[in-house]
Design a protein around this motif. Structure first.
Motif, PDB file in Angstrom:
ATOM      1  N   TYR A   1       0.855  -1.187   0.000  1.00 31.82           N
ATOM      2  CA  TYR A   1       0.000   0.000   0.000  1.00 31.82           C
ATOM      3  C   TYR A   1       0.891   1.237   0.000  1.00 31.82           C
ATOM      4  N   ARG A   2       0.512   2.252  -0.772  1.00 34.55           N
ATOM      5  CA  ARG A   2       1.155   3.562  -0.723  1.00 34.55           C
ATOM      6  C   ARG A   2       0.064   4.618  -0.703  1.00 34.55           C
ATOM      7  N   ALA A   3       0.192   5.535   0.261  1.00 33.55           N
ATOM      8  CA  ALA A   3      -0.754   6.648   0.315  1.00 33.55           C
ATOM      9  C   ALA A   3      -0.496   7.602  -0.843  1.00 33.55           C
ATOM     10  N   GLY A   4      -1.477   8.428  -1.142  1.00 30.02           N
ATOM     11  CA  GLY A   4      -1.340   9.406  -2.207  1.00 30.02           C
ATOM     12  C   GLY A   4      -0.388  10.517  -1.840  1.00 30.02           C
TER      13      GLY A   4
ATOM     14  N   PRO B   1       5.681  10.628  -5.626  1.00 30.46           N
ATOM     15  CA  PRO B   1       4.497  10.021  -5.014  1.00 30.46           C
ATOM     16  C   PRO B   1       3.275  10.123  -5.913  1.00 30.46           C
ATOM     17  N   LEU B   2       2.474   9.073  -5.908  1.00 30.80           N
ATOM     18  CA  LEU B   2       1.276   9.039  -6.740  1.00 30.80           C
ATOM     19  C   LEU B   2       0.216   9.977  -6.209  1.00 30.80           C
TER      20      LEU B   2
ATOM     21  N   GLY C   1      -9.396   5.831   0.601  1.00 25.02           N
ATOM     22  CA  GLY C   1     -10.382   4.782   0.805  1.00 25.02           C
ATOM     23  C   GLY C   1     -10.009   3.433   0.239  1.00 25.02           C
ATOM     24  N   ASP C   2      -8.732   3.201  -0.093  1.00 24.17           N
ATOM     25  CA  ASP C   2      -8.309   1.890  -0.591  1.00 24.17           C
ATOM     26  C   ASP C   2      -8.113   0.932   0.591  1.00 24.17           C
TER      27      ASP C   2
ATOM     28  N   HIS D   1     -11.574  11.017  -1.798  1.00 19.63           N
ATOM     29  CA  HIS D   1     -10.363  11.065  -0.987  1.00 19.63           C
ATOM     30  C   HIS D   1     -10.662  11.815   0.300  1.00 19.63           C
ATOM     31  N   GLY D   2      -9.971  11.454   1.354  1.00 24.56           N
ATOM     32  CA  GLY D   2     -10.105  12.169   2.610  1.00 24.56           C
ATOM     33  C   GLY D   2     -10.432  11.262   3.773  1.00 24.56           C
ATOM     34  N   PRO D   3     -10.541  11.851   4.970  1.00 26.27           N
ATOM     35  CA  PRO D   3     -10.757  11.041   6.171  1.00 26.27           C
ATOM     36  C   PRO D   3     -12.083  10.305   6.177  1.00 26.27           C
ATOM     37  N   ASP D   4     -13.140  10.895   5.598  1.00 25.30           N
ATOM     38  CA  ASP D   4     -14.432  10.207   5.562  1.00 25.30           C
ATOM     39  C   ASP D   4     -14.344   8.937   4.723  1.00 25.30           C
TER      40      ASP D   4
END
Length: 408
Positions: free
Chosen positions: A191-194, A394-395, A201-202, A224-227
């Motif tokens: 896994y890599r964060a954006g 970074p992606l 949400g992945d 995208h985001g915390p929600d």
């Protein structure tokens, strides 16, 4: 020198003649001070005191509290507690509620209790007009600004630590330790964060059932985001619960959709999922696609699994369910499931996307490197890092990858 009209700036003839070019130190920014004072004499006296103290400052003035509330984009406020429209500590409270920076109360009220109450309410200092001189006023303003900056820095550091802790908790929920015990099953996850470094949400998971079958999945909540991250964590947990509870595989996605519909913040939020059930003998698998990119069957040559049975994404209000595609795999095989963050990566210095063909080439190159030295590489990590290199950093989107295979 106190500038009552515009911010002061250093003069060329004030510079050290021994310092030139890059050696010249960056001057400290000139502080801006708002004086909330209705008395003309006191306003002039404040300016003279600060000039005597050698404090360069850009002074502005408000005669009433209402006027001051709209002028708080400054470094410090000198507040008189006796104004035409407000008196006493309520004036301080209103100013702080409006977002005032460092506040020094400067008043004619020689009352120790009022001073202590003002500091307790949020003022940086309390000065009595009749007792203050230039040195004391200048020192109070300087200290007030520095203390306020330290408070803001401490607050930001605390918030950063809280965000880091929240990210860690979400990461543990989104990216669990796969529950697979069979050593003959090869299972690798990545896994890599954006680009912003925050989880999206992945999500992924893998569970081995008592009958020997193994279920793996990857999912992607739109947005995208915390929600979205919180929703992804909820769906991942729900998926594992359904699998552990022995829910028939064909019913899992339908029940997961019900969880999505109950937990999503907006009705337009949907989720894509790819799920594979590997048979106990490890020679075949059933693939379920809910609007998700098809997995790769690793080679060489690497190929895409057929998308004949792809169903709709979860949460999309259209007819249709999810029928499995049966895959006859044989003795040794590897499937790579992924979210769309890899395929949608753009190539450096262009708007061209990597796409399926580009990702397949990356996978084949990673397989060649693995064959050259099987102990030196983790195929999943190599694939992700090669895509990041092609992208140039970074992606933009998150990327989750699951590799499952049979070692037989």
């Amino acid at each position: 020198m106190i500038d009552l009209e515009s911010a002061a700036s250093p003069r060329d003839d004030d510079r050290d003649p021994l310092l030139t070019g890059d050696d010249v130190p960056t001057p400290e920014p000139v502080p801006s001070v708002l004086v909330v004072e209705d008395d003309e004499g006191d306003w002039v006296l404040v300016a003279e005191h600060l000039e005597d103290a050698g404090l360069e400052a850009h002074l502005t003035r408000a005669r009433t509290l209402d006027e001051a509330v709209g002028m708080l984009d400054v470094d410090c406020v000198l507040l008189d507690l006796g104004l035409p429209d407000a008196t006493g500590l309520p004036a301080l409270g209103r100013l702080l509620e409006a977002g005032a920076p460092a506040v020094v109360v400067l008043t004619g009220l020689a009352d120790t209790r009022t001073g202590l109450a003002a500091v307790a309410a949020g003022a940086q200092d309390y000065l009595v007009k009749g007792d203050v001189d230039g040195e004391r006023l200048g020192r109070s303003v300087r200290y007030a600004i520095q203390r306020r900056r330290l408070e803001v820095a401490d607050r930001e550091l605390y918030r950063s630590r809280v965000r880091e802790q929240e990210t860690t908790r979400l990461e543990q929920a989104l990216l669990p330790r796969p529950a697979v015990r069979d050593a003959s099953v090869e299972l690798r996850v990545g896994y890599r964060a954006g680009r912003d470094g925050l989880l999206g949400g992945d999500f992924y998971d893998a569970v081995e059932r008592p009958d020997g079958s193994v279920l793996v999945m990857v999912g992607d909540v739109c947005g995208h985001g915390p929600d979205e991250a919180a929703l992804g964590a909820t769906l991942r947990t729900a998926w594992r619960t359904l699998v552990i509870a022995g829910t028939p595989t064909g019913d899992v996605l339908g029940l997961l959709e019900r969880v999505l519909e109950a937990e999503r913040a907006r009705t337009e939020v949907f989720t894509t999922v790819a799920m594979v059930e590997v048979a106990p003998d490890r020679r075949s698998a059933d693939l379920y696609l809910a609007g998700h990119p098809v997995p790769f069957l690793l080679g060489p040559p690497t190929t895409l699994v057929p998308a004949d049975r792809r169903g709709r994404a979860l949460g999309i209000p259209v007819a249709g369910g999810w029928q499995p595609l049966h895959l006859a795999l044989g003795d040794a095989w590897r499937l790579l499931l992924h979210t769309d963050g890899l395929m949608e990566a753009t190539l450096a210095d262009s708007t061209d996307r990597l796409g399926k063909p580009g990702l397949r080439d990356v996978i084949d190159a990673a397989l060649a490197a693995e064959q050259a030295d099987p102990t030196a590489t983790n195929l999943v990590d190599v694939v992700i890092e090669r895509v990041r290199a092609l992208h140039g950093g970074p992606l933009v989107d998150d990327a989750a990858v699951v590799l499952i295979g049979s070692r037989a």
